[in-house]
Design a protein around this motif. Sequence first.
Motif, mmCIF file in Angstrom:
data_model
loop_
_atom_site.group_PDB
_atom_site.id
_atom_site.type_symbol
_atom_site.label_atom_id
_atom_site.label_comp_id
_atom_site.label_asym_id
_atom_site.label_seq_id
_atom_site.Cartn_x
_atom_site.Cartn_y
_atom_site.Cartn_z
ATOM 1 N N PHE A 52 0.834 -1.204 0.000
ATOM 2 C CA PHE A 52 0.000 0.000 0.000
ATOM 3 C C PHE A 52 0.869 1.255 0.000
ATOM 4 N N ILE A 53 1.869 1.288 0.865
ATOM 5 C CA ILE A 53 2.735 2.454 0.959
ATOM 6 C C ILE A 53 3.485 2.689 -0.345
ATOM 7 N N VAL A 54 4.090 1.620 -0.887
ATOM 8 C CA VAL A 54 4.887 1.754 -2.099
ATOM 9 C C VAL A 54 4.028 2.109 -3.308
ATOM 10 N N ARG A 55 2.869 1.508 -3.428
ATOM 11 C CA ARG A 55 2.020 1.724 -4.621
ATOM 12 C C ARG A 55 1.176 2.992 -4.559
ATOM 13 N N HIS A 56 0.819 3.437 -3.334
ATOM 14 C CA HIS A 56 -0.118 4.543 -3.242
ATOM 15 C C HIS A 56 0.425 5.806 -2.566
ATOM 16 N N LEU A 57 1.472 5.688 -1.796
ATOM 17 C CA LEU A 57 1.960 6.860 -1.066
ATOM 18 C C LEU A 57 3.327 7.335 -1.528
ATOM 19 N N VAL A 58 4.122 6.460 -2.085
ATOM 20 C CA VAL A 58 5.490 6.829 -2.503
ATOM 21 C C VAL A 58 5.495 7.164 -3.979
#
Length: 134
Positions: free
Chosen positions: A128-134
């Motif tokens: 989630f972090i890598v695909r949507h926030l970073v």
Amino acid sequence: MHPYVLAFIGGGLIGVSAVLLMAFSGRIAGISGIVGGLLVPRGGDIGWRLAFVGGLLVAPVAMSFYEVNPRIDAGFGTLALAGVLVGIGTRYGSGCTSGHGVCGLSRLSPRSLVATVAFMAAGVATVFIVRHLV
């Protein structure tokens, strides 16, 4: 052959290999423990470990004959870092995803249930972090 069929067959082979390893040697099919045993070998304990790891290395080559080419959206550096982090996690978790997730859950181990929930949650959060926030 459809990728779902291949995944089903692969999952079945993982289950069968885990059962056979437990039935014939009393060992748990956790990759970190199997590879760790190769790094610190004991007499008479190397052959089956090499065969297991060899199977893991030959499987992707065998899959190439079925023209199944998984897409990996990461470079070598990212994959290497991920491997190191997984290795550190297996030491802290006293086992790996295969040891806890396949063998531990099938033996109804509470410790493996907690470990499996923890690494699955960490994986979901990371994606989630890598695909949507970073």
